[in-house]
Structures are given as C-alpha cells and as structure tokens.
Write a protein that holds these residues in place. Structure first.
Motif, PDB file in Angstrom:
ATOM      1  N   MET A   1      23.022  -0.425  -1.294  1.00 60.99           N
ATOM      2  CA  MET A   1      22.753  -1.855  -1.457  1.00 60.99           C
ATOM      3  C   MET A   1      21.767  -2.049  -2.608  1.00 60.99           C
ATOM      4  SD  MET A   1      21.174  -4.538   1.304  1.00 60.99           S
ATOM      5  CE  MET A   1      22.480  -4.145   2.467  1.00 60.99           C
ATOM      6  N   SER A   2      22.123  -2.937  -3.578  1.00 59.55           N
ATOM      7  CA  SER A   2      21.284  -3.167  -4.750  1.00 59.55           C
ATOM      8  C   SER A   2      20.371  -4.367  -4.527  1.00 59.55           C
ATOM      9  CB  SER A   2      22.162  -3.404  -5.984  1.00 59.55           C
ATOM     10  OG  SER A   2      22.952  -2.258  -6.261  1.00 59.55           O
ATOM     11  N   ILE A   3      19.124  -4.198  -4.921  1.00 60.87           N
ATOM     12  CA  ILE A   3      18.126  -5.250  -4.787  1.00 60.87           C
ATOM     13  C   ILE A   3      17.538  -5.538  -6.167  1.00 60.87           C
ATOM     14  CG2 ILE A   3      15.914  -5.915  -3.758  1.00 60.87           C
ATOM     15  CD1 ILE A   3      18.082  -5.740  -1.702  1.00 60.87           C
ATOM     16  N   ALA A   4      17.346  -6.822  -6.478  1.00 59.14           N
ATOM     17  CA  ALA A   4      16.711  -7.203  -7.738  1.00 59.14           C
ATOM     18  C   ALA A   4      15.461  -8.015  -7.449  1.00 59.14           C
ATOM     19  CB  ALA A   4      17.679  -8.012  -8.605  1.00 59.14           C
ATOM     20  N   LYS A   5      14.443  -7.854  -8.275  1.00 61.79           N
ATOM     21  CA  LYS A   5      13.203  -8.613  -8.112  1.00 61.79           C
ATOM     22  C   LYS A   5      13.381 -10.035  -8.637  1.00 61.79           C
ATOM     23  CE  LYS A   5      10.242  -4.522  -8.515  1.00 61.79           C
ATOM     24  NZ  LYS A   5       9.165  -3.847  -9.290  1.00 61.79           N
ATOM     25  N   VAL A   6      12.773 -10.976  -7.949  1.00 57.48           N
ATOM     26  CA  VAL A   6      12.821 -12.381  -8.347  1.00 57.48           C
ATOM     27  C   VAL A   6      11.445 -12.787  -8.883  1.00 57.48           C
ATOM     28  CG1 VAL A   6      13.262 -14.755  -7.609  1.00 57.48           C
ATOM     29  CG2 VAL A   6      14.571 -12.872  -6.595  1.00 57.48           C
ATOM     30  N   TYR A   7      11.449 -13.435 -10.068  1.00 61.41           N
ATOM     31  CA  TYR A   7      10.207 -13.870 -10.703  1.00 61.41           C
ATOM     32  C   TYR A   7      10.219 -15.383 -10.898  1.00 61.41           C
ATOM     33  CZ  TYR A   7      10.017  -8.899 -12.012  1.00 61.41           C
ATOM     34  OH  TYR A   7      10.021  -7.522 -11.983  1.00 61.41           O
ATOM     35  N   ASP A   8       9.010 -15.953 -11.013  1.00 59.20           N
ATOM     36  CA  ASP A   8       8.935 -17.363 -11.381  1.00 59.20           C
ATOM     37  C   ASP A   8       8.805 -17.462 -12.900  1.00 59.20           C
ATOM     38  OD1 ASP A   8       6.332 -16.664 -11.976  1.00 59.20           O
ATOM     39  OD2 ASP A   8       5.450 -17.697 -10.250  1.00 59.20           O
ATOM     40  N   LEU A 110      33.140  -4.910 -17.001  1.00 60.04           N
ATOM     41  CA  LEU A 110      31.999  -5.805 -16.791  1.00 60.04           C
ATOM     42  C   LEU A 110      31.255  -5.460 -15.507  1.00 60.04           C
ATOM     43  CD1 LEU A 110      30.380  -8.247 -17.702  1.00 60.04           C
ATOM     44  CD2 LEU A 110      32.007  -9.702 -16.496  1.00 60.04           C
ATOM     45  N   LYS A 111      32.002  -5.236 -14.447  1.00 56.60           N
ATOM     46  CA  LYS A 111      31.369  -4.859 -13.178  1.00 56.60           C
ATOM     47  C   LYS A 111      30.664  -3.514 -13.296  1.00 56.60           C
ATOM     48  CE  LYS A 111      34.532  -7.239  -9.989  1.00 56.60           C
ATOM     49  NZ  LYS A 111      35.488  -7.033  -8.877  1.00 56.60           N
ATOM     50  N   SER A 112      31.229  -2.610 -14.082  1.00 56.15           N
ATOM     51  CA  SER A 112      30.619  -1.293 -14.271  1.00 56.15           C
ATOM     52  C   SER A 112      29.258  -1.415 -14.945  1.00 56.15           C
ATOM     53  CB  SER A 112      31.537  -0.397 -15.114  1.00 56.15           C
ATOM     54  OG  SER A 112      32.748  -0.124 -14.433  1.00 56.15           O
ATOM     55  N   VAL A 113      29.171  -2.264 -15.981  1.00 55.29           N
ATOM     56  CA  VAL A 113      27.902  -2.444 -16.684  1.00 55.29           C
ATOM     57  C   VAL A 113      26.879  -3.130 -15.780  1.00 55.29           C
ATOM     58  CG1 VAL A 113      26.759  -3.511 -18.655  1.00 55.29           C
ATOM     59  CG2 VAL A 113      29.038  -2.542 -18.931  1.00 55.29           C
ATOM     60  N   LEU A 114      27.312  -4.161 -15.062  1.00 53.61           N
ATOM     61  CA  LEU A 114      26.398  -4.860 -14.151  1.00 53.61           C
ATOM     62  C   LEU A 114      25.888  -3.921 -13.061  1.00 53.61           C
ATOM     63  CD1 LEU A 114      28.295  -8.266 -13.746  1.00 53.61           C
ATOM     64  CD2 LEU A 114      26.189  -7.863 -15.031  1.00 53.61           C
ATOM     65  N   SER A 115      26.778  -3.081 -12.548  1.00 58.76           N
ATOM     66  CA  SER A 115      26.386  -2.136 -11.499  1.00 58.76           C
ATOM     67  C   SER A 115      25.403  -1.101 -12.029  1.00 58.76           C
ATOM     68  CB  SER A 115      27.626  -1.443 -10.923  1.00 58.76           C
ATOM     69  OG  SER A 115      28.480  -2.374 -10.287  1.00 58.76           O
ATOM     70  N   ASP A 116      25.639  -0.631 -13.258  1.00 56.24           N
ATOM     71  CA  ASP A 116      24.729   0.348 -13.860  1.00 56.24           C
ATOM     72  C   ASP A 116      23.338  -0.251 -14.060  1.00 56.24           C
ATOM     73  OD1 ASP A 116      24.312   2.961 -15.410  1.00 56.24           O
ATOM     74  OD2 ASP A 116      23.759   1.457 -16.895  1.00 56.24           O
ATOM     75  N   LYS A 117      23.286  -1.500 -14.534  1.00 55.37           N
ATOM     76  CA  LYS A 117      21.988  -2.160 -14.722  1.00 55.37           C
ATOM     77  C   LYS A 117      21.273  -2.323 -13.382  1.00 55.37           C
ATOM     78  CE  LYS A 117      22.416  -2.922 -19.185  1.00 55.37           C
ATOM     79  NZ  LYS A 117      21.609  -2.172 -20.160  1.00 55.37           N
ATOM     80  N   ALA A 118      22.032  -2.681 -12.340  1.00 56.84           N
ATOM     81  CA  ALA A 118      21.436  -2.877 -11.018  1.00 56.84           C
ATOM     82  C   ALA A 118      20.900  -1.562 -10.461  1.00 56.84           C
ATOM     83  CB  ALA A 118      22.467  -3.483 -10.068  1.00 56.84           C
ATOM     84  N   GLN A 119      21.667  -0.499 -10.620  1.00 61.52           N
ATOM     85  CA  GLN A 119      21.276   0.807 -10.084  1.00 61.52           C
ATOM     86  C   GLN A 119      20.037   1.367 -10.788  1.00 61.52           C
ATOM     87  OE1 GLN A 119      24.871   3.125 -10.442  1.00 61.52           O
ATOM     88  NE2 GLN A 119      26.012   1.722  -9.119  1.00 61.52           N
ATOM     89  N   ASN A 120      19.835   0.965 -12.039  1.00 61.72           N
ATOM     90  CA  ASN A 120      18.688   1.463 -12.799  1.00 61.72           C
ATOM     91  C   ASN A 120      17.519   0.483 -12.803  1.00 61.72           C
ATOM     92  OD1 ASN A 120      19.551   4.114 -14.104  1.00 61.72           O
ATOM     93  ND2 ASN A 120      21.256   2.802 -14.652  1.00 61.72           N
ATOM     94  N   GLY A 121      17.626  -0.575 -12.005  1.00 57.73           N
ATOM     95  CA  GLY A 121      16.534  -1.544 -11.899  1.00 57.73           C
ATOM     96  C   GLY A 121      16.307  -2.363 -13.142  1.00 57.73           C
ATOM     97  N   ASN A 122      17.360  -2.609 -13.907  1.00 60.60           N
ATOM     98  CA  ASN A 122      17.233  -3.344 -15.160  1.00 60.60           C
ATOM     99  C   ASN A 122      17.753  -4.776 -15.059  1.00 60.60           C
ATOM    100  OD1 ASN A 122      16.081  -1.186 -16.557  1.00 60.60           O
ATOM    101  ND2 ASN A 122      18.076  -0.299 -17.025  1.00 60.60           N
ATOM    102  N   ILE A 123      17.645  -5.354 -13.874  1.00 62.25           N
ATOM    103  CA  ILE A 123      18.013  -6.754 -13.680  1.00 62.25           C
ATOM    104  C   ILE A 123      16.797  -7.502 -13.144  1.00 62.25           C
ATOM    105  CG2 ILE A 123      19.405  -8.365 -12.310  1.00 62.25           C
ATOM    106  CD1 ILE A 123      21.704  -6.448 -12.449  1.00 62.25           C
ATOM    107  N   ALA A 124      16.453  -8.596 -13.820  1.00 63.86           N
ATOM    108  CA  ALA A 124      15.356  -9.455 -13.377  1.00 63.86           C
ATOM    109  C   ALA A 124      15.910 -10.853 -13.128  1.00 63.86           C
ATOM    110  CB  ALA A 124      14.252  -9.518 -14.435  1.00 63.86           C
ATOM    111  N   VAL A 125      15.694 -11.373 -11.943  1.00 65.55           N
ATOM    112  CA  VAL A 125      16.193 -12.703 -11.585  1.00 65.55           C
ATOM    113  C   VAL A 125      15.041 -13.700 -11.695  1.00 65.55           C
ATOM    114  CG1 VAL A 125      17.244 -14.094  -9.768  1.00 65.55           C
ATOM    115  CG2 VAL A 125      17.910 -11.696 -10.046  1.00 65.55           C
ATOM    116  N   ILE A 126      15.295 -14.810 -12.383  1.00 68.55           N
ATOM    117  CA  ILE A 126      14.278 -15.851 -12.563  1.00 68.55           C
ATOM    118  C   ILE A 126      14.641 -17.050 -11.688  1.00 68.55           C
ATOM    119  CG2 ILE A 126      13.031 -17.283 -14.202  1.00 68.55           C
ATOM    120  CD1 ILE A 126      12.775 -14.275 -14.696  1.00 68.55           C
TER     121      ILE A 126
END
Length: 206
Positions: A1-8, A110-126
């Motif tokens: 399960m992939s988790i992304a950090k949420v920022y303000d 596209l899903k492969s790239v998004l999944s790779d970014k998620a697995q490496n913690g390279n997604i930041a949600v604002i």
C-alpha cells in the motif's frame, strides 16, 4: 500500500493520504515506459532535414573529359557523389517521424511511472494548491519547503495562478491531471499533486 505525505501551501505536513493501488501500486513495466518515451521523442522531431541528390545540384551538364584515352577514370558529370560539390547519395529529405502507440500501452507506461514515484516516496500532495495572485516567490517557497527539486506540478484543471507562478522556475513545469506526459514525469524528481488532482488521476487512469 502506497502512502503520500500531504502538505499545506506553507510546505508544512498536515497528514497522509492513501494512494490507489490500481494506479500507484502496480509493478513498473520498464519496456512500456521506454517505448512511450521513445515515441514522444520521435514525435517531437521536426523532420526538416534536406540535402540535394546528383539530379538536383546545379551544374554538371558537361562531360569533364572524353571517355577514353586520358588515362583517368571515366566520368560523366562533375556533380556525381564522388566529386567535391557533387550530390549526396541517398540524400535525406523532409519527412515525418511520427507514429502512434496503442492506448493500453500508453496507460501502462503512465501507471508504471506513477507507481515508481510512489514507491520511492517522490510524490507530494498539496491540500488546496492554488495561488490567487501569481507570484514566483510563493511557488518557489513551497517547492523549497518540501524539497521538490526538479518537479512536475499537477493541478486539477488549468489554474493560471499556479502556471504563471511556476513558469520562471528552472526545472519546474505544470500540467493538468487529465493530460499527463510520461516523458515529463520520468524527467522529474518529484510529482507535486493538488489533492483534487489526485482524485482526478485515480478516477481517469484507474
């Protein structure tokens, strides 16, 4: 399960969000990503190269010397390819390098790239990514606070304030969630995603 950090908007972490497994949790398919990136680069080529063949260069109508008796090799024209100022063998001509890939392959990449970014913690949600008054300093401060580096800022629809604030920052591009480019995502270190855009991505590409 992939988790992304949420920022303000100040770059302060305010929580976490669970990412959809169907989009951010697949096994990355590198051949698919390679095929789509190569396709993108080919479609970007202008194809305006052009050179003259021996039939198109100016001059060369007269036989330079008689056929026999000179001791030199027989020549019919001074515009043959072996001559200086002669024509080009198989001269390149303007052409289109464009070709298409099927939708299933493009979506897999596209899903492969998004999944790779998620697995490496390279997604930041604002949470609530929007800038009412365009200001580069505001966007630069946000990206610096979350250590985004070279990034793609993904918005829910076109937000002119965000676009204008990010366009002068080197290495940062903006794009709506419904027209993501695999090439741009591969090139980026971090994906900075508006929380509303995240829902759009999971809905459109699931």
């Amino acid at each position: 399960m992939s988790i992304a950090k949420v920022y303000d908007m100040a770059g302060k972490q305010v929580g976490e969000v669970e990412l959809a497994e169907s989009v951010f949790g697949i096994e990355p398919n590198l051949p698919a990503v390679h095929a789509v990136v190569k396709n993108h680069l080919a479609n970007c080529r202008q194809g305006t190269q052009s050179a003259l063949t021996r039939a198109e260069v100016s001059g060369g109508g007269k036989k330079p010397w008689r056929q026999k008796g000179t001791g030199r090799a027989r020549q019919g024209s001074t515009r043959s390819p072996q001559w200086t100022h002669g024509g080009i063998v198989f001269a390149p001509k303007p052409r289109s390098y464009r070709y298409t890939l099927n939708k299933k392959l493009r979506r897999l990449a596209l899903k492969s790239v998004l999944s790779d970014k998620a697995q490496n913690g390279n997604i930041a949600v604002i949470d609530g990514l929007d800038i009412a008054e365009p200001k580069t300093k505001t966007m630069a401060a946000l990206l610096g606070a979350i250590d985004a580096g070279k990034s793609v800022v993904i918005t829910d629809g076109v937000k002119s304030g965000v676009v204008l604030s990010a366009r002068n920052i080197p290495g940062v591009i903006t794009t709506p969630a419904n027209i993501l480019s695999v090439y741009d995502l591969v090139n980026a270190k971090t994906l900075v995603i508006d929380k509303a855009a995240l829902a759009t991505i999971e809905e459109v590409y699931a």
